[in-house]
Design a protein around this motif. Structure first.
Motif, PDB file in Angstrom:
ATOM      1  N   TRP A  98      85.264 -24.106  48.688  1.00  0.00           N
ATOM      2  CA  TRP A  98      83.822 -24.320  48.705  1.00  0.00           C
ATOM      3  C   TRP A  98      83.414 -25.392  47.699  1.00  0.00           C
ATOM      4  O   TRP A  98      82.732 -26.347  48.042  1.00  0.00           O
ATOM      5  N   ALA A 134      81.941 -15.514  56.595  1.00  0.00           N
ATOM      6  CA  ALA A 134      81.071 -16.583  56.122  1.00  0.00           C
ATOM      7  C   ALA A 134      81.302 -16.918  54.653  1.00  0.00           C
ATOM      8  O   ALA A 134      80.863 -17.963  54.193  1.00  0.00           O
ATOM      9  N   ARG A 135      81.994 -16.042  53.932  1.00  0.00           N
ATOM     10  CA  ARG A 135      82.287 -16.316  52.522  1.00  0.00           C
ATOM     11  C   ARG A 135      83.537 -17.169  52.421  1.00  0.00           C
ATOM     12  O   ARG A 135      84.652 -16.658  52.564  1.00  0.00           O
ATOM     13  N   PRO A 136      83.365 -18.459  52.150  1.00  0.00           N
ATOM     14  CA  PRO A 136      84.552 -19.312  52.041  1.00  0.00           C
ATOM     15  C   PRO A 136      85.261 -19.073  50.710  1.00  0.00           C
ATOM     16  O   PRO A 136      84.655 -18.590  49.746  1.00  0.00           O
ATOM     17  N   PHE A 191      80.307 -18.246  59.642  1.00  0.00           N
ATOM     18  CA  PHE A 191      79.571 -17.185  60.337  1.00  0.00           C
ATOM     19  C   PHE A 191      79.574 -17.412  61.850  1.00  0.00           C
ATOM     20  O   PHE A 191      79.863 -16.503  62.626  1.00  0.00           O
ATOM     21  N   PRO A 231      79.435 -21.792  54.688  1.00  0.00           N
ATOM     22  CA  PRO A 231      79.227 -20.393  55.089  1.00  0.00           C
ATOM     23  C   PRO A 231      78.658 -20.247  56.504  1.00  0.00           C
ATOM     24  O   PRO A 231      79.025 -19.329  57.232  1.00  0.00           O
TER      25      PRO A 231
END
Length: 174
Positions: free
Chosen positions: A27, A20-22, A81, A77
């Motif tokens: 971003w 989920a952390r781009p 996910f 994010p």
């Protein structure tokens, strides 16, 4: 002869949160690009309606740009996910759903905040029961008004850009 199905790799919540952390560049640069595209879509819509010369046009451009940028920041994010280790169709659907809802929701929220600032001069003092009702119903009516009148500016060019961005994100998030 029967084929033996291999077990699918187990995904943990930690794996999903990591996905989920781009990347920071995608971003923030993506937010600026998506916001600019949403402002451009508004410009095309207003041009087609011959309403580019309105006194509110700069504020509308800022509203649609900010809504698009915030929508991208919120959606990316969530897309990562929910589309982690999923099929391409699922990744596309997640990108389409969350990017459209994020963009529309953020723009509607910003519209509601601006709407609330205008009507605040006639509202009761902060924290009272009447103020709570006025705040809730003013915000709800602003979101409704944006949904009814403001979301039309996203058609048809915004939807085409949404499909293109969703396809790109689905291919990128393998």
């Amino acid at each position: 002869m029967t084929d033996i199905a291999l077990p699918k790799p187990q995904t943990t919540i930690r794996d999903r949160l990591a996905a989920a952390r781009p990347p920071v560049g995608l971003w923030f640069a993506g937010a600026l690009v998506w916001g600019a595209l949403m402002a451009a879509v508004l410009g095309l819509s207003l041009y087609g309606m011959e309403r580019l010369d309105s006194g509110h046009t700069p504020a509308l451009f800022g509203l649609y740009f900010s809504g698009g940028a915030i929508g991208w920041l919120l959606a990316l994010p969530i897309i990562g996910f929910f589309s982690f280790r999923r099929r391409p169709e699922t990744r596309f659907a997640a990108a389409f759903l969350f990017l459209s809802c994020g963009t529309l929701g953020a723009t509607a929220l910003l519209f509601a905040l601006q709407y609330r600032m205008f009507y605040a001069q006639w509202h009761a003092p902060f924290g009272t029961v009447i103020w709570t009702f006025q705040f809730a119903f003013t915000s709800a009516s602003a979101v409704y008004q944006f949904t009814a009148l403001g979301s039309r500016h996203y058609f048809p060019f915004g939807v085409a850009l949404l499909v293109a961005a969703s396809l790109w994100l689905a291919r990128r998030n393998r």
